[in-house]
Design a protein around this motif. Structure first.
Motif, PDB file in Angstrom:
ATOM      1  N   LEU A   1     -19.811  18.496 -52.974  1.00 51.26           N
ATOM      2  CA  LEU A   1     -18.362  18.490 -52.784  1.00 51.26           C
ATOM      3  C   LEU A   1     -18.004  19.585 -51.785  1.00 51.26           C
ATOM      4  O   LEU A   1     -18.691  20.598 -51.701  1.00 51.26           O
ATOM      5  CB  LEU A   1     -17.641  18.779 -54.114  1.00 51.26           C
ATOM      6  CG  LEU A   1     -17.921  17.844 -55.289  1.00 51.26           C
ATOM      7  CD1 LEU A   1     -17.170  18.332 -56.528  1.00 51.26           C
ATOM      8  CD2 LEU A   1     -17.533  16.411 -54.955  1.00 51.26           C
TER       9      LEU A   1
ATOM     10  N   TYR B   1     -14.140  10.989 -51.305  1.00 53.23           N
ATOM     11  CA  TYR B   1     -14.007  11.777 -52.521  1.00 53.23           C
ATOM     12  C   TYR B   1     -13.150  11.015 -53.520  1.00 53.23           C
ATOM     13  O   TYR B   1     -12.114  10.463 -53.157  1.00 53.23           O
ATOM     14  CB  TYR B   1     -13.337  13.117 -52.197  1.00 53.23           C
ATOM     15  CG  TYR B   1     -12.951  13.886 -53.438  1.00 53.23           C
ATOM     16  CD1 TYR B   1     -13.896  14.631 -54.139  1.00 53.23           C
ATOM     17  CD2 TYR B   1     -11.644  13.849 -53.937  1.00 53.23           C
ATOM     18  CE1 TYR B   1     -13.561  15.317 -55.295  1.00 53.23           C
ATOM     19  CE2 TYR B   1     -11.302  14.540 -55.091  1.00 53.23           C
ATOM     20  CZ  TYR B   1     -12.257  15.262 -55.775  1.00 53.23           C
ATOM     21  OH  TYR B   1     -11.923  15.932 -56.916  1.00 53.23           O
ATOM     22  N   GLY B   2     -13.590  10.986 -54.752  1.00 54.16           N
ATOM     23  CA  GLY B   2     -12.785  10.303 -55.765  1.00 54.16           C
ATOM     24  C   GLY B   2     -13.477  10.315 -57.110  1.00 54.16           C
ATOM     25  O   GLY B   2     -14.583  10.844 -57.247  1.00 54.16           O
ATOM     26  N   PRO B   3     -12.812   9.714 -58.115  1.00 57.38           N
ATOM     27  CA  PRO B   3     -13.368   9.742 -59.461  1.00 57.38           C
ATOM     28  C   PRO B   3     -14.537   8.774 -59.607  1.00 57.38           C
ATOM     29  O   PRO B   3     -14.754   7.912 -58.764  1.00 57.38           O
ATOM     30  CB  PRO B   3     -12.196   9.296 -60.334  1.00 57.38           C
ATOM     31  CG  PRO B   3     -11.354   8.452 -59.440  1.00 57.38           C
ATOM     32  CD  PRO B   3     -11.524   9.003 -58.056  1.00 57.38           C
ATOM     33  N   MET B   4     -15.287   8.958 -60.668  1.00 56.21           N
ATOM     34  CA  MET B   4     -16.414   8.067 -60.930  1.00 56.21           C
ATOM     35  C   MET B   4     -16.371   7.644 -62.399  1.00 56.21           C
ATOM     36  O   MET B   4     -15.840   8.342 -63.254  1.00 56.21           O
ATOM     37  CB  MET B   4     -17.723   8.762 -60.580  1.00 56.21           C
ATOM     38  CG  MET B   4     -17.922  10.119 -61.237  1.00 56.21           C
ATOM     39  SD  MET B   4     -19.225  11.059 -60.374  1.00 56.21           S
ATOM     40  CE  MET B   4     -19.517  12.373 -61.569  1.00 56.21           C
TER      41      MET B   4
ATOM     42  N   ARG C   1     -20.233  22.820 -52.545  1.00 54.68           N
ATOM     43  CA  ARG C   1     -20.770  22.822 -53.907  1.00 54.68           C
ATOM     44  C   ARG C   1     -21.770  21.682 -54.113  1.00 54.68           C
ATOM     45  O   ARG C   1     -21.403  20.586 -54.510  1.00 54.68           O
ATOM     46  CB  ARG C   1     -19.607  22.688 -54.903  1.00 54.68           C
ATOM     47  CG  ARG C   1     -19.991  22.430 -56.357  1.00 54.68           C
ATOM     48  CD  ARG C   1     -20.927  23.478 -56.947  1.00 54.68           C
ATOM     49  NE  ARG C   1     -20.420  24.823 -56.938  1.00 54.68           N
ATOM     50  CZ  ARG C   1     -19.746  25.383 -57.925  1.00 54.68           C
ATOM     51  NH1 ARG C   1     -19.477  24.720 -59.017  1.00 54.68           N
ATOM     52  NH2 ARG C   1     -19.350  26.651 -57.822  1.00 54.68           N
TER      53      ARG C   1
ATOM     54  N   TYR D   1     -15.846  25.937 -48.771  1.00 56.28           N
ATOM     55  CA  TYR D   1     -16.796  26.165 -49.858  1.00 56.28           C
ATOM     56  C   TYR D   1     -17.552  24.860 -50.098  1.00 56.28           C
ATOM     57  O   TYR D   1     -16.952  23.779 -50.158  1.00 56.28           O
ATOM     58  CB  TYR D   1     -16.059  26.608 -51.119  1.00 56.28           C
ATOM     59  CG  TYR D   1     -16.984  26.964 -52.255  1.00 56.28           C
ATOM     60  CD1 TYR D   1     -17.683  28.166 -52.262  1.00 56.28           C
ATOM     61  CD2 TYR D   1     -17.182  26.080 -53.317  1.00 56.28           C
ATOM     62  CE1 TYR D   1     -18.540  28.494 -53.290  1.00 56.28           C
ATOM     63  CE2 TYR D   1     -18.040  26.399 -54.354  1.00 56.28           C
ATOM     64  CZ  TYR D   1     -18.719  27.609 -54.336  1.00 56.28           C
ATOM     65  OH  TYR D   1     -19.581  27.920 -55.363  1.00 56.28           O
TER      66      TYR D   1
ATOM     67  N   PHE E   1     -10.180  19.294 -52.627  1.00 52.63           N
ATOM     68  CA  PHE E   1     -11.422  18.731 -52.109  1.00 52.63           C
ATOM     69  C   PHE E   1     -11.138  17.913 -50.847  1.00 52.63           C
ATOM     70  O   PHE E   1     -10.046  17.364 -50.686  1.00 52.63           O
ATOM     71  CB  PHE E   1     -12.122  17.899 -53.179  1.00 52.63           C
ATOM     72  CG  PHE E   1     -12.539  18.749 -54.355  1.00 52.63           C
ATOM     73  CD1 PHE E   1     -13.719  19.477 -54.316  1.00 52.63           C
ATOM     74  CD2 PHE E   1     -11.718  18.861 -55.470  1.00 52.63           C
ATOM     75  CE1 PHE E   1     -14.084  20.295 -55.377  1.00 52.63           C
ATOM     76  CE2 PHE E   1     -12.080  19.676 -56.544  1.00 52.63           C
ATOM     77  CZ  PHE E   1     -13.262  20.394 -56.491  1.00 52.63           C
TER      78      PHE E   1
ATOM     79  N   SER F   1     -14.758  22.070 -50.427  1.00 47.81           N
ATOM     80  CA  SER F   1     -13.438  22.558 -50.824  1.00 47.81           C
ATOM     81  C   SER F   1     -12.996  23.691 -49.892  1.00 47.81           C
ATOM     82  O   SER F   1     -13.645  24.730 -49.830  1.00 47.81           O
ATOM     83  CB  SER F   1     -13.520  23.067 -52.269  1.00 47.81           C
ATOM     84  OG  SER F   1     -12.314  23.653 -52.672  1.00 47.81           O
TER      85      SER F   1
ATOM     86  N   PHE G   1     -26.286  23.978 -60.068  1.00 52.21           N
ATOM     87  CA  PHE G   1     -25.414  23.911 -58.894  1.00 52.21           C
ATOM     88  C   PHE G   1     -25.759  24.994 -57.896  1.00 52.21           C
ATOM     89  O   PHE G   1     -26.575  25.868 -58.155  1.00 52.21           O
ATOM     90  CB  PHE G   1     -23.942  23.989 -59.308  1.00 52.21           C
ATOM     91  CG  PHE G   1     -23.482  25.337 -59.774  1.00 52.21           C
ATOM     92  CD1 PHE G   1     -23.610  25.723 -61.100  1.00 52.21           C
ATOM     93  CD2 PHE G   1     -22.906  26.235 -58.889  1.00 52.21           C
ATOM     94  CE1 PHE G   1     -23.175  26.967 -61.537  1.00 52.21           C
ATOM     95  CE2 PHE G   1     -22.458  27.489 -59.311  1.00 52.21           C
ATOM     96  CZ  PHE G   1     -22.596  27.847 -60.637  1.00 52.21           C
TER      97      PHE G   1
ATOM     98  N   PHE H   1     -24.539  20.021 -56.424  1.00 51.10           N
ATOM     99  CA  PHE H   1     -24.883  20.106 -57.853  1.00 51.10           C
ATOM    100  C   PHE H   1     -25.635  18.864 -58.303  1.00 51.10           C
ATOM    101  O   PHE H   1     -25.594  17.828 -57.639  1.00 51.10           O
ATOM    102  CB  PHE H   1     -23.636  20.340 -58.726  1.00 51.10           C
ATOM    103  CG  PHE H   1     -22.625  19.221 -58.744  1.00 51.10           C
ATOM    104  CD1 PHE H   1     -21.801  18.993 -57.650  1.00 51.10           C
ATOM    105  CD2 PHE H   1     -22.481  18.398 -59.859  1.00 51.10           C
ATOM    106  CE1 PHE H   1     -20.852  17.969 -57.668  1.00 51.10           C
ATOM    107  CE2 PHE H   1     -21.545  17.371 -59.886  1.00 51.10           C
ATOM    108  CZ  PHE H   1     -20.725  17.158 -58.784  1.00 51.10           C
TER     109      PHE H   1
ATOM    110  N   MET I   1     -17.431  13.022 -49.999  1.00 47.43           N
ATOM    111  CA  MET I   1     -18.413  13.704 -50.839  1.00 47.43           C
ATOM    112  C   MET I   1     -19.758  13.007 -50.665  1.00 47.43           C
ATOM    113  O   MET I   1     -19.837  11.868 -50.204  1.00 47.43           O
ATOM    114  CB  MET I   1     -17.969  13.701 -52.306  1.00 47.43           C
ATOM    115  CG  MET I   1     -17.860  12.315 -52.936  1.00 47.43           C
ATOM    116  SD  MET I   1     -17.183  12.437 -54.629  1.00 47.43           S
ATOM    117  CE  MET I   1     -17.370  10.739 -55.196  1.00 47.43           C
TER     118      MET I   1
ATOM    119  N   GLY J   1     -11.277  26.364 -55.140  1.00 47.64           N
ATOM    120  CA  GLY J   1     -12.043  25.288 -55.762  1.00 47.64           C
ATOM    121  C   GLY J   1     -11.219  24.150 -56.346  1.00 47.64           C
ATOM    122  O   GLY J   1     -11.741  23.366 -57.148  1.00 47.64           O
ATOM    123  N   LYS J   2      -9.917  24.056 -55.976  1.00 44.17           N
ATOM    124  CA  LYS J   2      -9.071  22.998 -56.545  1.00 44.17           C
ATOM    125  C   LYS J   2      -8.810  21.854 -55.560  1.00 44.17           C
ATOM    126  O   LYS J   2      -8.410  20.774 -55.963  1.00 44.17           O
ATOM    127  CB  LYS J   2      -7.711  23.585 -56.969  1.00 44.17           C
ATOM    128  CG  LYS J   2      -7.751  24.479 -58.191  1.00 44.17           C
ATOM    129  CD  LYS J   2      -8.144  23.754 -59.458  1.00 44.17           C
ATOM    130  CE  LYS J   2      -6.948  23.226 -60.231  1.00 44.17           C
ATOM    131  NZ  LYS J   2      -7.385  22.689 -61.559  1.00 44.17           N
TER     132      LYS J   2
END
Lengths: 357, 357
Positions: free
Chosen positions: A164, A54-57, A141, A139, A32, A166, A73, A143, A36, A29-30
């Motif tokens: 996401l 994928y990136g920050p928001m 995810r 995996y 990604f 992973s 989730f 949510f 996304m 889970g670390k």
């Protein structure tokens, strides 16, 4: 509940990061993938569904999810077979369940068609992140989180539904020691234990850390009322084999309607195993351990699939489970695995091929 | 547990937004002041405590708080008197409680000295946001969230401890109708009900919305086991007056150790009111309503201070409470108010003056 523009919008990365990943040393889970999925809910409707890098928001610290835990989730996986075909496992079940969880947490439900389309498209885009081979998978995810800014305790009017991806290897390695809960509890009748609500998980960390200090990896949760009935193992459903009967607790307000759980129940029937869905008491378990009729205990969940339990602790005593040559856990894990990785036939229609082209 | 650089770092706004605020029409918890406090936890230690301009932050969608609800908060207020002096109410109690909540949610505790210094400094900087006058105050929201990125269900190794300030008017207006819970529950023995854990609040939204559809504003929570004992009212502690005795439930795993609750208990003793801290059953309450000995029910919490309950519903029947000329609720609200706003003496030493210069 959905705006007119429900067409999936896709914004691709300019270059993939897949070459930078050490797939033999993944921490669960670390890592990604490149993309996304995100869909916002506001003004009473889900807005345009979007796949993006994928990136920050950028979020405000007054966002309701930070203060009131309004979040749910799911956990799912995609598997790659030897021909590079990719499969999901009962994905419609996850959507159904996240919508049940959402309802309990006062979050608007997400449309099934958009979910399935987004899921297929996202996995298709990032298919190179899926490794073949036993235990390797992607995996997934999904949510939903409450994004309205405001520190008053009332349901959010705005949400984000996200997915996401992973890449993962097997979740647990080896055998697990579990401790039967005598003081702490996971859920209550009338509560949110049957929902995959975020707060259910954070609430387990402290009691689990106490069990870990005693040498156990997980807790077997019992009912909050009397600590008499065996309910779940860590974040998994739990199965017991007494003689040749497979026993697991019935679903309820307190117990998650696990997709691996229900698949194992179907597999058991398919294999002619005697199944008893009922409340098992701690004292029955101890008696069965003492008279030798307790053969196996195992956890079942998406992350670990089947988790073998070698010891359980109760009131300062540790009970050991011998390895069974005809292990149910091994059989179910293999049968599930073979269906998931397209090795065997799928008489249940669980496997869903991802359209890759 | 704190790095060597624990000096409070302050980054001020270049110009205040206070002039843009319509203080007569505030929505509770929607307006935030110029500054906020933030302290990160990583590598096993709290990092440099920082006050900076209020604004958004960049976070990853895999952050643990979104998935596992590992988050706790507090609610406090600052009050301004006629001389423009500003006061906090028992702030050390909130720090103690958030640390208890944190412990239960496997979040590292926050250092008291830094909390109190940051709180004073933050309120001092934004003192012009505090309006004088009855019900006006500055709502203070300390909270801690799990910020490590990773979708495996284990405690975060990184956190943010933050404080937001929000100018507010009175929280509830008028009388409240409450419904006694018969199906849903808020917490269980061995659970996290005594913690101000984020997920406790989100889990209440759906049952509360069902009560609201029936014309009630809040739920009186009962024990999850039998729905026999009266526990809390919405997000507040709850008090009952039968004849001239004040009754409230004892604190437990399930019941928040409310600061307003404990202050009212002290005020009651100070006023010579007979106090009975014990479990009150629903059937006792109904009997007291029917024989006329039930005089008052009121909620107690930081946001509403004291919330007057005019009706309660149970099993399709609605019970009305008459206004009392010698109302305990009115008396406690006034006495608390007078202490908080520096109108009366404070024999308890609860009021803490903010150093403004």
């Amino acid at each position: 509940m959905i705006n007119t523009d429900s067409t999936l919008h896709i914004e691709k990365v300019t270059s993939t990061r897949v070459g930078e990943v050490d797939f033999d040393n993944l921490v669960f889970g670390k890592t990604f993938t490149d993309h996304m999925f995100e869909c916002e809910y506001k003004n009473g409707a889900w807005q345009r569904p979007t796949i993006k890098p994928y990136g920050p928001m950028l979020v405000y610290p007054g966002m309701k999810v930070f203060h009131y835990g309004q979040a749910v989730f799911e956990g799912m996986k995609a598997y790659k077979d030897e021909n590079d075909d990719v499969f999901l496992f009962r994905p419609e079940q996850n959507l159904e369940r996240i919508n049940k969880s959402s309802k309990r947490m006062a979050i608007p439900e997400f449309p099934k068609e958009i979910f399935l389309e987004a899921l297929n498209e996202l996995v298709r885009l990032d298919k190179d992140w899926i490794q073949k081979g036993d235990g390797n998978s992607l995996y997934i995810r999904p949510f939903a989180i409450a994004t309205e800014v405001g520190v008053s305790a009332s349901p959010s009017k705005e949400y984000k539904f996200m997915i996401l991806l992973s890449p993962v290897q097997a979740y647990y390695k080896g055998f697990v020691k579990v401790l039967i809960a005598e003081k702490y509890s996971r859920s209550a009748d009338g509560g949110v234990g049957a929902a995959k609500a975020a707060g259910n998980y954070g609430a387990q960390f402290y009691p689990t850390s106490l069990a870990q200090e005693k040498g156990f990896q997980q807790i077997i949760w019992t009912d909050s009322n009397e600590h008499k009935y065996l309910e779940e193992a860590g974040t998994m459903n739990v199965f017991f084999r007494i003689n040749d009967t497979l026993i697991t607790a019935p679903t309820s307000d307190r117990i998650l309607d696990g997709i691996t759980r229900k698949s194992i129940l179907d597999l058991a029937k398919h294999n002619g195993v005697n199944v008893d869905v009922r409340k098992l008491t701690v004292s029955e378990l101890i008696a069965a351990a003492e008279d030798g009729s307790l053969k196996e205990i195992f956890g079942a969940g998406t992350a670990a699939v089947v988790s073998f339990i070698s010891h359980f602790g109760f009131k300062d005593k540790i009970y050991e489970l011998k390895e069974q040559s005809d292990s149910f856990a091994v059989m179910f894990k293999k049968q599930l695995n073979d269906i998931q990785y397209n090795i065997s036939e799928d008489p249940f229609g669980w496997r869903k091929k991802v359209e890759l082209f």
